[in-house]
Design a protein around this motif. Structure first.
Motif, PDB file in Angstrom:
ATOM      1  N   UNK A   1       7.392   6.551 -18.911  1.00  0.00           N
ATOM      2  CA  UNK A   1       7.976   7.683 -18.224  1.00  0.00           C
ATOM      3  C   UNK A   1       7.875   7.594 -16.709  1.00  0.00           C
ATOM      4  N   UNK A   2       7.057   6.685 -16.196  1.00  0.00           N
ATOM      5  CA  UNK A   2       6.913   6.513 -14.742  1.00  0.00           C
ATOM      6  C   UNK A   2       7.453   5.168 -14.271  1.00  0.00           C
ATOM      7  N   UNK A   3       7.282   4.134 -15.089  1.00  0.00           N
ATOM      8  CA  UNK A   3       7.704   2.782 -14.721  1.00  0.00           C
ATOM      9  C   UNK A   3       8.941   2.405 -15.532  1.00  0.00           C
ATOM     10  N   UNK A   4       9.779   1.541 -14.965  1.00  0.00           N
ATOM     11  CA  UNK A   4      10.963   1.061 -15.666  1.00  0.00           C
ATOM     12  C   UNK A   4      11.185  -0.412 -15.351  1.00  0.00           C
ATOM     13  N   UNK A   5      11.354  -1.214 -16.398  1.00  0.00           N
ATOM     14  CA  UNK A   5      11.641  -2.637 -16.240  1.00  0.00           C
ATOM     15  C   UNK A   5      13.144  -2.841 -16.406  1.00  0.00           C
ATOM     16  N   UNK A   6      13.715  -3.716 -15.576  1.00  0.00           N
ATOM     17  CA  UNK A   6      15.153  -3.953 -15.636  1.00  0.00           C
ATOM     18  C   UNK A   6      15.452  -5.336 -15.068  1.00  0.00           C
TER      19      UNK A   6
ATOM     20  N   UNK B   1       0.853  -1.191   0.000  1.00  0.00           N
ATOM     21  CA  UNK B   1       0.000   0.000   0.000  1.00  0.00           C
ATOM     22  C   UNK B   1       0.888   1.241   0.000  1.00  0.00           C
ATOM     23  N   UNK B   2       0.674   2.117  -0.964  1.00  0.00           N
ATOM     24  CA  UNK B   2       1.454   3.348  -1.050  1.00  0.00           C
ATOM     25  C   UNK B   2       0.529   4.518  -1.326  1.00  0.00           C
ATOM     26  N   UNK B   3       0.985   5.710  -0.966  1.00  0.00           N
ATOM     27  CA  UNK B   3       0.210   6.912  -1.228  1.00  0.00           C
ATOM     28  C   UNK B   3       0.474   7.393  -2.657  1.00  0.00           C
ATOM     29  N   UNK B   4      -0.490   8.096  -3.226  1.00  0.00           N
ATOM     30  CA  UNK B   4      -0.276   8.645  -4.575  1.00  0.00           C
ATOM     31  C   UNK B   4       0.974   9.506  -4.629  1.00  0.00           C
ATOM     32  N   UNK B   5       1.709   9.352  -5.737  1.00  0.00           N
ATOM     33  CA  UNK B   5       2.944  10.105  -5.916  1.00  0.00           C
ATOM     34  C   UNK B   5       4.182   9.396  -5.432  1.00  0.00           C
ATOM     35  N   UNK B   6       3.998   8.371  -4.640  1.00  0.00           N
ATOM     36  CA  UNK B   6       5.143   7.638  -4.107  1.00  0.00           C
ATOM     37  C   UNK B   6       5.617   6.560  -5.076  1.00  0.00           C
ATOM     38  N   UNK B   7       6.676   5.836  -4.665  1.00  0.00           N
ATOM     39  CA  UNK B   7       7.296   4.829  -5.521  1.00  0.00           C
ATOM     40  C   UNK B   7       7.247   3.450  -4.870  1.00  0.00           C
TER      41      UNK B   7
ATOM     42  N   UNK C   1      10.357  -0.890 -11.480  1.00  0.00           N
ATOM     43  CA  UNK C   1      10.409   0.308 -10.654  1.00  0.00           C
ATOM     44  C   UNK C   1       9.253   1.212 -11.046  1.00  0.00           C
ATOM     45  N   UNK C   2       8.420   1.524 -10.074  1.00  0.00           N
ATOM     46  CA  UNK C   2       7.224   2.323 -10.329  1.00  0.00           C
ATOM     47  C   UNK C   2       7.329   3.627  -9.561  1.00  0.00           C
ATOM     48  N   UNK C   3       7.323   4.735 -10.280  1.00  0.00           N
ATOM     49  CA  UNK C   3       7.398   6.066  -9.689  1.00  0.00           C
ATOM     50  C   UNK C   3       6.120   6.844 -10.003  1.00  0.00           C
ATOM     51  N   UNK C   4       5.868   7.867  -9.229  1.00  0.00           N
ATOM     52  CA  UNK C   4       4.695   8.700  -9.473  1.00  0.00           C
ATOM     53  C   UNK C   4       3.415   7.904  -9.519  1.00  0.00           C
ATOM     54  N   UNK C   5       3.236   6.998  -8.566  1.00  0.00           N
ATOM     55  CA  UNK C   5       2.077   6.108  -8.603  1.00  0.00           C
ATOM     56  C   UNK C   5       0.765   6.870  -8.473  1.00  0.00           C
ATOM     57  N   UNK C   6      -0.230   6.391  -9.192  1.00  0.00           N
ATOM     58  CA  UNK C   6      -1.565   6.989  -9.201  1.00  0.00           C
ATOM     59  C   UNK C   6      -2.572   5.950  -8.724  1.00  0.00           C
ATOM     60  N   UNK C   7      -3.729   6.413  -8.334  1.00  0.00           N
ATOM     61  CA  UNK C   7      -4.762   5.489  -7.863  1.00  0.00           C
ATOM     62  C   UNK C   7      -5.143   4.488  -8.951  1.00  0.00           C
ATOM     63  N   UNK C   8      -5.074   4.910 -10.191  1.00  0.00           N
ATOM     64  CA  UNK C   8      -5.434   4.001 -11.285  1.00  0.00           C
ATOM     65  C   UNK C   8      -4.392   2.920 -11.544  1.00  0.00           C
ATOM     66  N   UNK C   9      -3.253   2.993 -10.851  1.00  0.00           N
ATOM     67  CA  UNK C   9      -2.254   1.922 -10.935  1.00  0.00           C
ATOM     68  C   UNK C   9      -2.592   0.773  -9.988  1.00  0.00           C
TER      69      UNK C   9
END
Length: 122
Positions: free
Chosen positions: A66-71, A11-17, A82-90
């Motif tokens: 631009x927000x997620x990166x696979x590696x 569980x993360x807040x919006x905008x977090x990674x 890696x997921x950055x700038x998470x939104x509720x729709x994620x």
């Protein structure tokens, strides 16, 4: 026996990674591409990101570009999302998939993990 195992959801807040991990032990002849898909309740499983086993040919869904990166980590063959700038729709269950072909279709994936839940909420 082929295995795919995801971890790292939460569980993360919006905008977090958040970073998801995937470890696989699938037959070499079928392990050409590895990727991430996600499925929200009542929705079809959708493509998120995919790359070849060397870490090249990366593709992303428009919704995460631009927000997620696979590696991958070559030291231990772990795949990351890696997921950055998470939104509720994620918010969804995220699945790691292994495929013989480069695909955005969940029907073409050969092996799946059990999934890890990601919830984005304040």
């Amino acid at each position: 026996q082929a295995q795919v195992q995801e971890s790292g959801g939460g569980l993360v807040q919006p905008g977090n990674a958040l970073r998801l991990s995937c470890i696989t032990s699938t037959p070499t002849r079928t392990t050409n591409y590895i990727g991430w898909f996600r499925q929200a309740p009542g929705q079809e499983r959708e493509f998120v990101a995919m790359m070849d086993w060397r870490g090249a040919k990366k593709q992303y869904a428009e919704a995460v570009k631009g927000r997620f990166a696979i590696s991958r980590d070559n030291r231990d063959n772990t795949i990351y999302l890696n997921m950055n700038g998470l939104k509720s729709e994620d918010t969804a269950t995220y699945f790691c998939g292994v495929s013989r072909i480069l695909t955005r279709s969940h029907g073409a994936v050969d092996y799946w993990g059990q999934g890890t839940q990601v919830t984005v909420s304040s």
